[in-house]
Motif scaffolding. Sequence first.
Motif, PDB file in Angstrom:
ATOM      1  N   TYR B  32       1.062 -10.821   0.024  1.00 49.89           N
ATOM      2  CA  TYR B  32       1.153 -10.328   1.662  1.00 49.89           C
ATOM      3  C   TYR B  32       0.270  -9.182   1.532  1.00 49.89           C
ATOM      4  O   TYR B  32       0.447  -8.198   0.780  1.00 49.89           O
ATOM      5  CB  TYR B  32       2.431 -10.138   1.716  1.00 49.89           C
ATOM      6  N   PHE B  34      -2.161  -6.096   3.710  1.00 45.20           N
ATOM      7  CA  PHE B  34      -2.211  -5.477   4.825  1.00 45.20           C
ATOM      8  C   PHE B  34      -3.176  -4.537   4.979  1.00 45.20           C
ATOM      9  O   PHE B  34      -3.466  -3.918   3.893  1.00 45.20           O
ATOM     10  CB  PHE B  34      -0.605  -4.592   5.117  1.00 45.20           C
ATOM     11  N   TYR B  36      -4.081  -0.530   7.017  1.00 38.28           N
ATOM     12  CA  TYR B  36      -3.369   0.638   7.909  1.00 38.28           C
ATOM     13  C   TYR B  36      -4.568   1.216   8.079  1.00 38.28           C
ATOM     14  O   TYR B  36      -5.366   1.612   7.074  1.00 38.28           O
ATOM     15  CB  TYR B  36      -2.164   1.074   7.299  1.00 38.28           C
ATOM     16  N   LEU B  44       0.716   6.106   9.898  1.00 34.45           N
ATOM     17  CA  LEU B  44       0.040   4.845   9.726  1.00 34.45           C
ATOM     18  C   LEU B  44       0.190   3.933  10.916  1.00 34.45           C
ATOM     19  O   LEU B  44       1.483   3.950  11.280  1.00 34.45           O
ATOM     20  CB  LEU B  44       0.282   4.320   8.317  1.00 34.45           C
ATOM     21  N   LEU B  46      -0.837  -0.278  11.671  1.00 31.46           N
ATOM     22  CA  LEU B  46      -1.119  -1.594  11.170  1.00 31.46           C
ATOM     23  C   LEU B  46      -2.276  -1.996  11.893  1.00 31.46           C
ATOM     24  O   LEU B  46      -2.282  -2.022  13.100  1.00 31.46           O
ATOM     25  CB  LEU B  46       0.031  -2.419  11.302  1.00 31.46           C
ATOM     26  N   LYS B  49      -2.542  -8.040   8.982  1.00 29.73           N
ATOM     27  CA  LYS B  49      -1.682  -8.525   8.046  1.00 29.73           C
ATOM     28  C   LYS B  49      -2.040  -9.884   7.562  1.00 29.73           C
ATOM     29  O   LYS B  49      -2.463 -10.850   8.716  1.00 29.73           O
ATOM     30  CB  LYS B  49      -0.181  -8.331   8.059  1.00 29.73           C
ATOM     31  N   PHE B  51      -0.506 -13.171   5.770  1.00 35.85           N
ATOM     32  CA  PHE B  51       0.808 -13.851   5.033  1.00 35.85           C
ATOM     33  C   PHE B  51       0.430 -15.111   4.316  1.00 35.85           C
ATOM     34  O   PHE B  51       0.723 -15.623   3.117  1.00 35.85           O
ATOM     35  CB  PHE B  51       2.120 -13.893   5.777  1.00 35.85           C
ATOM     36  N   PHE B  90      -6.019   2.392   4.705  1.00 41.52           N
ATOM     37  CA  PHE B  90      -5.146   2.106   3.303  1.00 41.52           C
ATOM     38  C   PHE B  90      -5.133   0.774   3.276  1.00 41.52           C
ATOM     39  O   PHE B  90      -4.548  -0.208   4.585  1.00 41.52           O
ATOM     40  CB  PHE B  90      -3.859   2.720   3.481  1.00 41.52           C
ATOM     41  N   GLY B  94       2.218  -6.364  -0.205  1.00 46.13           N
ATOM     42  CA  GLY B  94       3.767  -6.346   0.038  1.00 46.13           C
ATOM     43  C   GLY B  94       4.214  -7.422  -0.690  1.00 46.13           C
ATOM     44  O   GLY B  94       3.649  -8.560  -0.866  1.00 46.13           O
ATOM     45  N   TYR B  95       5.595  -7.319  -0.976  1.00 44.14           N
ATOM     46  CA  TYR B  95       6.587  -8.286  -1.651  1.00 44.14           C
ATOM     47  C   TYR B  95       7.627  -8.012  -1.166  1.00 44.14           C
ATOM     48  O   TYR B  95       8.310  -6.944  -0.527  1.00 44.14           O
ATOM     49  CB  TYR B  95       6.314  -8.289  -3.002  1.00 44.14           C
ATOM     50  N   LEU B 103       5.796  -2.061  -0.055  1.00 42.23           N
ATOM     51  CA  LEU B 103       4.428  -1.992   0.059  1.00 42.23           C
ATOM     52  C   LEU B 103       3.881  -1.119  -1.273  1.00 42.23           C
ATOM     53  O   LEU B 103       4.471  -0.043  -1.599  1.00 42.23           O
ATOM     54  CB  LEU B 103       4.139  -1.225   1.276  1.00 42.23           C
ATOM     55  N   PHE B 105       0.629   0.656  -1.980  1.00 44.51           N
ATOM     56  CA  PHE B 105      -0.771   1.116  -1.349  1.00 44.51           C
ATOM     57  C   PHE B 105      -1.894   1.471  -2.268  1.00 44.51           C
ATOM     58  O   PHE B 105      -1.597   1.866  -3.527  1.00 44.51           O
ATOM     59  CB  PHE B 105      -0.474   2.445  -0.665  1.00 44.51           C
ATOM     60  N   GLY B 106      -3.265   1.099  -1.702  1.00 39.67           N
ATOM     61  CA  GLY B 106      -4.043   1.927  -2.277  1.00 39.67           C
ATOM     62  C   GLY B 106      -4.181   3.150  -2.064  1.00 39.67           C
ATOM     63  O   GLY B 106      -3.551   3.773  -1.398  1.00 39.67           O
TER      64      GLY B 106
END
Lengths: 115, 115
Positions: B32, B34, B36, B44, B46, B49, B51, B90, B94-95, B103, B105-106
């Motif tokens: 998943y 995303f 942001y 942040l 969104l 996203k 899925f 960013f 997700g899981y 989440l 993040f990078g």
Amino acid sequence: DVKVTQSSRYLVKRTGEKVFLECVQDMDHENMFWYRQDPGLGLRLIYFSYDVKMKEKGDIPEGYSVSREKKERFSLILESASTNQTSMYLCASSKIIGPSTYEQYFGPGTRLTVT
Amino acid sequence: AQSVTQPDIHITVSEGASLELRCNYSYGATPYLFWYVQSPGQGLQLLLKYFSGDTLVQGIKGFEAEFKRSQSSFNLRKPSVHWSDAAEYFCAVGYLSYNTDKLIFGTGTRLQVFP
């Protein structure tokens, strides 16, 4: 609109003080999160909670604790603040509606400086 | 282990130019994904996203992203950048775990826009 609020935008504390960061969400979300954001490191998960009085450690829980006595409120506690806890703290909440329907909503952040 | 790489720390573009922000992920199952955005001093928000389904995802503010499984990438694009797009972006994977969503993040890409 989902609203996630944090008690302070800016906070200055002294080394050794006990610090409380408060987060409130108004959308009846089950899940709440505390992240720490540092330049070059992105967001890192400190703790999360999936129900009242339930909490789980994230990736960097050392030096922190949390409390969730009510569904809408999630508190981050620094038992004895240290200078390496100077950072931006972000709270988020989410609700899982289905396997492909969720997102995290973020508060504006609290910039904490420990001197 | 899951991870997200944003190879560009800082990007500068002229207003009206096109934009592509890179994101590569590492995740064993179907991710998943995303994007942001964080404006200065803000939390942040969104942008979009992914899925499942159509690999080209449309988001808010004229942004889109394309999921490419073969390249483990989820790059963000905008055909014409506005000065108000200056912010930090960013990417996250997700899981689901412990009855909640997580989440990763990078480290973020800071976008600067010149007039």
